[in-house]
Design an enzyme around this catalytic site. Structure first.
Site, PDB file in Angstrom:
ATOM      1  N   ASP A 171       0.861  -1.178   0.000  1.00  0.00           N
ATOM      2  CA  ASP A 171       0.000   0.000   0.000  1.00  0.00           C
ATOM      3  C   ASP A 171       0.901   1.232   0.000  1.00  0.00           C
ATOM      4  O   ASP A 171       1.980   1.231   0.579  1.00  0.00           O
ATOM      5  CB  ASP A 171      -0.894  -0.025   1.245  1.00  0.00           C
ATOM      6  CG  ASP A 171      -2.011   0.990   1.182  1.00  0.00           C
ATOM      7  OD1 ASP A 171      -2.076   1.735   0.191  1.00  0.00           O
ATOM      8  OD2 ASP A 171      -2.811   1.032   2.124  1.00  0.00           O
ATOM      9  N   SER A 172       0.454   2.284  -0.645  1.00  0.00           N
ATOM     10  CA  SER A 172       1.309   3.449  -0.879  1.00  0.00           C
ATOM     11  C   SER A 172       1.583   4.290   0.357  1.00  0.00           C
ATOM     12  O   SER A 172       2.475   5.123   0.364  1.00  0.00           O
ATOM     13  CB  SER A 172       0.678   4.346  -1.939  1.00  0.00           C
ATOM     14  OG  SER A 172      -0.482   4.984  -1.414  1.00  0.00           O
ATOM     15  N   GLY A 173       0.782   4.096   1.411  1.00  0.00           N
ATOM     16  CA  GLY A 173       0.895   4.935   2.595  1.00  0.00           C
ATOM     17  C   GLY A 173      -0.111   6.064   2.629  1.00  0.00           C
ATOM     18  O   GLY A 173      -0.250   6.755   3.645  1.00  0.00           O
ATOM     19  N   PHE A 208      -3.431   6.142   2.736  1.00  0.00           N
ATOM     20  CA  PHE A 208      -4.514   6.011   3.708  1.00  0.00           C
ATOM     21  C   PHE A 208      -4.028   6.352   5.113  1.00  0.00           C
ATOM     22  O   PHE A 208      -4.692   7.080   5.856  1.00  0.00           O
ATOM     23  CB  PHE A 208      -5.081   4.586   3.682  1.00  0.00           C
ATOM     24  CG  PHE A 208      -6.138   4.336   4.717  1.00  0.00           C
ATOM     25  CD1 PHE A 208      -7.445   4.736   4.507  1.00  0.00           C
ATOM     26  CD2 PHE A 208      -5.826   3.710   5.914  1.00  0.00           C
ATOM     27  CE1 PHE A 208      -8.428   4.518   5.474  1.00  0.00           C
ATOM     28  CE2 PHE A 208      -6.788   3.488   6.881  1.00  0.00           C
ATOM     29  CZ  PHE A 208      -8.089   3.890   6.648  1.00  0.00           C
ATOM     30  N   ASP A 252      -2.075   8.113  -3.283  1.00  0.00           N
ATOM     31  CA  ASP A 252      -3.344   8.806  -3.480  1.00  0.00           C
ATOM     32  C   ASP A 252      -3.830   9.391  -2.165  1.00  0.00           C
ATOM     33  O   ASP A 252      -3.301   9.090  -1.096  1.00  0.00           O
ATOM     34  CB  ASP A 252      -4.405   7.851  -4.045  1.00  0.00           C
ATOM     35  CG  ASP A 252      -4.803   6.761  -3.048  1.00  0.00           C
ATOM     36  OD1 ASP A 252      -3.968   6.393  -2.201  1.00  0.00           O
ATOM     37  OD2 ASP A 252      -5.943   6.278  -3.116  1.00  0.00           O
ATOM     38  N   ASP A 308      -7.883  -7.366   0.318  1.00  0.00           N
ATOM     39  CA  ASP A 308      -7.095  -7.386   1.550  1.00  0.00           C
ATOM     40  C   ASP A 308      -7.967  -6.832   2.659  1.00  0.00           C
ATOM     41  O   ASP A 308      -8.887  -6.047   2.396  1.00  0.00           O
ATOM     42  CB  ASP A 308      -5.827  -6.532   1.417  1.00  0.00           C
ATOM     43  CG  ASP A 308      -6.134  -5.052   1.577  1.00  0.00           C
ATOM     44  OD1 ASP A 308      -5.974  -4.521   2.703  1.00  0.00           O
ATOM     45  OD2 ASP A 308      -6.566  -4.401   0.594  1.00  0.00           O
ATOM     46  N   CYS A 330     -13.032 -27.747   9.139  1.00  0.00           N
ATOM     47  CA  CYS A 330     -11.850 -26.929   8.901  1.00  0.00           C
ATOM     48  C   CYS A 330     -10.587 -27.727   9.203  1.00  0.00           C
ATOM     49  O   CYS A 330     -10.521 -28.444  10.205  1.00  0.00           O
ATOM     50  CB  CYS A 330     -11.895 -25.666   9.769  1.00  0.00           C
ATOM     51  SG  CYS A 330     -10.450 -24.589   9.585  1.00  0.00           S
ATOM     52  N   CYS A 371      -7.497 -26.376   9.707  1.00  0.00           N
ATOM     53  CA  CYS A 371      -6.448 -25.589  10.352  1.00  0.00           C
ATOM     54  C   CYS A 371      -6.037 -26.242  11.677  1.00  0.00           C
ATOM     55  O   CYS A 371      -6.786 -27.042  12.244  1.00  0.00           O
ATOM     56  CB  CYS A 371      -6.916 -24.152  10.589  1.00  0.00           C
ATOM     57  SG  CYS A 371      -7.927 -23.937  12.068  1.00  0.00           S
ATOM     58  N   CYS A 388      -8.564 -26.076  14.642  1.00  0.00           N
ATOM     59  CA  CYS A 388      -9.725 -26.960  14.559  1.00  0.00           C
ATOM     60  C   CYS A 388      -9.335 -28.437  14.618  1.00  0.00           C
ATOM     61  O   CYS A 388     -10.084 -29.267  15.131  1.00  0.00           O
ATOM     62  CB  CYS A 388     -10.506 -26.664  13.278  1.00  0.00           C
ATOM     63  SG  CYS A 388     -11.317 -25.045  13.274  1.00  0.00           S
ATOM     64  N   HIS A 417      -6.631 -19.894  12.194  1.00  0.00           N
ATOM     65  CA  HIS A 417      -7.951 -20.360  11.756  1.00  0.00           C
ATOM     66  C   HIS A 417      -8.594 -19.361  10.793  1.00  0.00           C
ATOM     67  O   HIS A 417      -9.108 -19.758   9.732  1.00  0.00           O
ATOM     68  CB  HIS A 417      -8.880 -20.576  12.952  1.00  0.00           C
ATOM     69  CG  HIS A 417     -10.312 -20.715  12.529  1.00  0.00           C
ATOM     70  ND1 HIS A 417     -10.832 -21.889  12.032  1.00  0.00           N
ATOM     71  CD2 HIS A 417     -11.319 -19.797  12.460  1.00  0.00           C
ATOM     72  CE1 HIS A 417     -12.096 -21.699  11.694  1.00  0.00           C
ATOM     73  NE2 HIS A 417     -12.417 -20.441  11.941  1.00  0.00           N
TER      74      HIS A 417
END
Length: 374
Positions: free
Chosen positions: A91-93, A95, A145, A265, A303, A305, A308, A334
């Site tokens: 991410d560009s930073g 936000f 942005d 994400d 599941c 994982c 579980c 999980h």
């Protein structure tokens, strides 16, 4: 294109694809766990890979402040630094910088801000953001942005979007084209159709390896978000990956895939793992609740994982109540496993042409809620 992108199947607007990078391929629809500061919280890198994740997200803002992009580069880049040999998107930073409010000053050229860590002053411009992401060795670099705030009036959203489009053009000029690495532009414009259309037109005129939709999942709600996607996604180039930033809950992801989104994400599965929240085929549950105290069953019997396979709800409840680190580790594993299972299911449904039936079954199971207490 510096990145390759192959469309393997379609079912309605839903797409099954594959992104090729210098550090391997990414099957889409894809969910990227958040590795903001060079780590997916409470997870070892090999554990993240075992969930099925193929690409993670790092963050320009956090890594430039600590340990520093130049230091990461000197140590071999982010892949080597954090022992993640697979693809990385950064991410560009934008936000994070925009959320600093009183600590930052915005102008037409970029943003000056003070570090919340030690008060030191920093400057981010489109060019510097691109430079930092190259130092980190990100396979996918995001344009710098201004993430438009919410709620927002149309004139303010228009000014913010147009500034981001100017920054996108500058970032494109600063980006070093090389095989297996790409630059994504970010569509802005809040909930206003004309602004989203203007933003897409500006970005496609510049030309990017992929296109992200930003400025959503900031409080506008699912109905408004889907309405923006209905307008925006059909305008994006069909031969490039489409990335919906910061989304989201499983129902958000399924709805966005239905509308043609390829990449996602979100902090929810990892943050949930640290706050007793488990995501399951039957919705979300809170392992802190007393109803799990004497329950010998797993979170989800289907599941695979480690949480579980090897541990009961009662044990996880105990770990959480005792504030043991293992509780956060197991629940995070999980949740990330569940999210990757979700993406595997989506890819298979699109390949088979059964997306509508699969999503109807998914929605029905989510509505059923958790299994009855003992």
């Amino acid at each position: 294109m510096s990145l390759s992108f192959d469309l393997l199947a379609r079912d309605g607007l839903a797409r099954r694809g594959r992104i090729g990078t210098a550090h391997g391929t990414v099957e889409t629809p894809a969910f990227m766990p958040i590795g903001t500061a060079g780590t997916v919280k409470a997870m070892m890198p090999q554990s993240v890979a075992e969930t099925g994740a193929e690409m993670i997200l790092g963050n320009t803002y956090h890594l430039m402040l600590r340990p520093g992009a130049e230091r990461v580069a000197a140590l071999g880049g982010l892949h080597k630094f954090m022992n993640w040999p697979r693809p990385i998107l950064t991410d560009s930073g934008g936000f994070q910088v925009m959320s600093l409010k009183e600590l930052r000053k915005l102008d037409a050229d970029g943003v000056t801000f003070r570090s919340p860590i030690d008060g030191s002053q920093h400057r981010l411009t489109p060019e510097r953001s691109i430079e930092i992401q190259k130092l980190l060795d990100a396979n996918v670099t995001m344009s710098f942005d201004e993430c438009t705030s919410w709620p927002v009036e149309e004139p303010e959203a228009a000014a913010s979007m147009r500034l981001s489009m100017k920054w996108a053009e500058r970032g494109k000029r600063a980006f070093s084209v090389r095989p297996g690495y790409g630059l994504f532009g970010i569509v802005q414009g809040s909930i206003f159709p004309a602004l989203r259309e203007e933003s897409v037109a500006a970005l496609t005129a510049i030309g990017f390896d992929g296109y992200a939709i930003g400025g959503l999942a900031v409080g506008e709600g699912q109905e408004r978000m889907f309405a923006v996607l209905d307008i925006t996604v059909p305008m994006l180039p069909a031969d490039r990956p489409r990335y919906l930033m910061g989304v989201g809950r499983p129902t958000d992801i399924v709805g966005a895939v239905r509308r043609g989104i390829d990449m996602f994400d979100c902090v929810l599965p990892t943050r949930g793992g640290r706050t007793a929240q488990a995501f399951t085929r039957r919705g979300e549950l809170n392992l802190r609740n007393a109803r799990h105290r004497d329950d010998p069953r797993p979170i989800d019997e289907h599941c695979a994982c480690p949480a579980c396979r090897h541990h009961s709800r009662a044990y996880l409840h105990h770990l959480i109540r005792a504030e043991e680190i293992l509780g956060a580790m197991l629940l995070t594993w999980h949740n990330l496993h569940y999210y990757q299972d979700l993406m595997r299911g989506l890819r298979g449904a699109i390949e088979s042409g059964g997306f509508d039936d699969w999503s109807a079954a998914f929605e029905e199971e989510q509505r059923r809620g958790d299994i009855s207490p003992l």
